[in-house]
Motif scaffolding. Sequence first.
Motif, PDB file in Angstrom:
ATOM      1  N   VAL A 138     -34.661 -15.481 -50.208  1.00 40.67           N
ATOM      2  CA  VAL A 138     -35.236 -14.513 -51.137  1.00 40.67           C
ATOM      3  C   VAL A 138     -34.174 -13.564 -51.699  1.00 40.67           C
ATOM      4  CG1 VAL A 138     -35.991 -12.860 -49.347  1.00 40.67           C
ATOM      5  CG2 VAL A 138     -37.203 -12.960 -51.535  1.00 40.67           C
ATOM      6  N   LYS A 139     -33.235 -13.118 -50.877  1.00 44.80           N
ATOM      7  CA  LYS A 139     -32.199 -12.192 -51.367  1.00 44.80           C
ATOM      8  C   LYS A 139     -31.367 -12.839 -52.468  1.00 44.80           C
ATOM      9  CE  LYS A 139     -29.880  -9.727 -48.354  1.00 44.80           C
ATOM     10  NZ  LYS A 139     -29.170  -9.271 -47.138  1.00 44.80           N
ATOM     11  N   ALA A 140     -30.894 -14.057 -52.224  1.00 47.99           N
ATOM     12  CA  ALA A 140     -30.081 -14.755 -53.217  1.00 47.99           C
ATOM     13  C   ALA A 140     -30.903 -15.088 -54.452  1.00 47.99           C
ATOM     14  CB  ALA A 140     -29.487 -16.022 -52.613  1.00 47.99           C
ATOM     15  N   ALA A 141     -32.153 -15.491 -54.260  1.00 48.86           N
ATOM     16  CA  ALA A 141     -33.011 -15.847 -55.399  1.00 48.86           C
ATOM     17  C   ALA A 141     -33.248 -14.651 -56.310  1.00 48.86           C
ATOM     18  CB  ALA A 141     -34.339 -16.403 -54.897  1.00 48.86           C
ATOM     19  N   VAL A 142     -33.513 -13.505 -55.729  1.00 47.24           N
ATOM     20  CA  VAL A 142     -33.710 -12.295 -56.541  1.00 47.24           C
ATOM     21  C   VAL A 142     -32.436 -11.964 -57.312  1.00 47.24           C
ATOM     22  CG1 VAL A 142     -34.100  -9.789 -56.416  1.00 47.24           C
ATOM     23  CG2 VAL A 142     -35.611 -11.357 -55.179  1.00 47.24           C
ATOM     24  N   ALA A 143     -31.289 -12.134 -56.677  1.00 44.71           N
ATOM     25  CA  ALA A 143     -30.017 -11.888 -57.357  1.00 44.71           C
ATOM     26  C   ALA A 143     -29.812 -12.875 -58.506  1.00 44.71           C
ATOM     27  CB  ALA A 143     -28.864 -11.979 -56.360  1.00 44.71           C
ATOM     28  N   ILE A 144     -30.121 -14.147 -58.282  1.00 45.91           N
ATOM     29  CA  ILE A 144     -29.938 -15.186 -59.304  1.00 45.91           C
ATOM     30  C   ILE A 144     -30.900 -14.979 -60.475  1.00 45.91           C
ATOM     31  CG2 ILE A 144     -30.236 -17.662 -59.782  1.00 45.91           C
ATOM     32  CD1 ILE A 144     -29.275 -18.121 -56.815  1.00 45.91           C
ATOM     33  N   VAL A 145     -32.168 -14.793 -60.171  1.00 46.02           N
ATOM     34  CA  VAL A 145     -33.204 -14.768 -61.205  1.00 46.02           C
ATOM     35  C   VAL A 145     -33.280 -13.423 -61.918  1.00 46.02           C
ATOM     36  CG1 VAL A 145     -35.703 -14.951 -61.591  1.00 46.02           C
ATOM     37  CG2 VAL A 145     -34.559 -16.569 -60.085  1.00 46.02           C
ATOM     38  N   PHE A 146     -33.181 -12.329 -61.158  1.00 51.42           N
ATOM     39  CA  PHE A 146     -33.400 -11.002 -61.739  1.00 51.42           C
ATOM     40  C   PHE A 146     -32.132 -10.159 -61.848  1.00 51.42           C
ATOM     41  CE2 PHE A 146     -37.558 -11.971 -59.656  1.00 51.42           C
ATOM     42  CZ  PHE A 146     -38.286 -12.126 -60.820  1.00 51.42           C
ATOM     43  N   LYS A 147     -31.021 -10.681 -61.319  1.00 49.50           N
ATOM     44  CA  LYS A 147     -29.753  -9.935 -61.324  1.00 49.50           C
ATOM     45  C   LYS A 147     -29.921  -8.579 -60.641  1.00 49.50           C
ATOM     46  CE  LYS A 147     -27.947 -13.031 -64.158  1.00 49.50           C
ATOM     47  NZ  LYS A 147     -28.417 -14.304 -63.693  1.00 49.50           N
TER      48      LYS A 147
END
Length: 183
Positions: A121-130
């Motif tokens: 979830v941490k990486a996904a939020v960074a990837i998708v929402f910056k």
Amino acid sequence: ESIVEVDSAKSAARAFAELSREPVVGFDTESRPTFAKGEVSSGPHIVQFAALHRTYVFVLHDAECRRVARELIGSAKVKKVGFGLDGDRRLIPIRLNVQPQALMDLETLFAQRGYGRGVGVKAAVAIVFKRRFSKPKSTTTSNWGRSRLSPKQLLYAANDAYAALRVYHALQSEGARHARAAL
């Protein structure tokens, strides 16, 4: 008010009424951590379901809360999206006596997009929402087996499920945009 601790028959009924109408919900579980070598987890102790406007954190000490959580987990009508669900797929049938249905691990969507396995979830939020997604270690390793959760635990649990739902919707919107562009 957007985070509801489900710890009674009344709150479980309210949660079921809303969540059973949702086509997709964010999903996660929490278990009391184990610290001794060879110690087996007795969790999950908490199950979270997030709709866009409200997240329900089920405390599984209450029999009716467990029953409703089992019904939602076993429902093929409600798609449940989350991260790192391999452990949940293994433990839920053992601990809650239900086979999860319509469960989607978002790690597989990121793997299909070339990010490899292990995008949480941490990486996904960074990837998708910056954006940065904070998961304090002190809360991660707190006692999820308590009968009453702390405000920090409630927020942490709700955020995990809600972030999964938001990432799923963002990926679906991105896919639709790419499909329209290809036409």
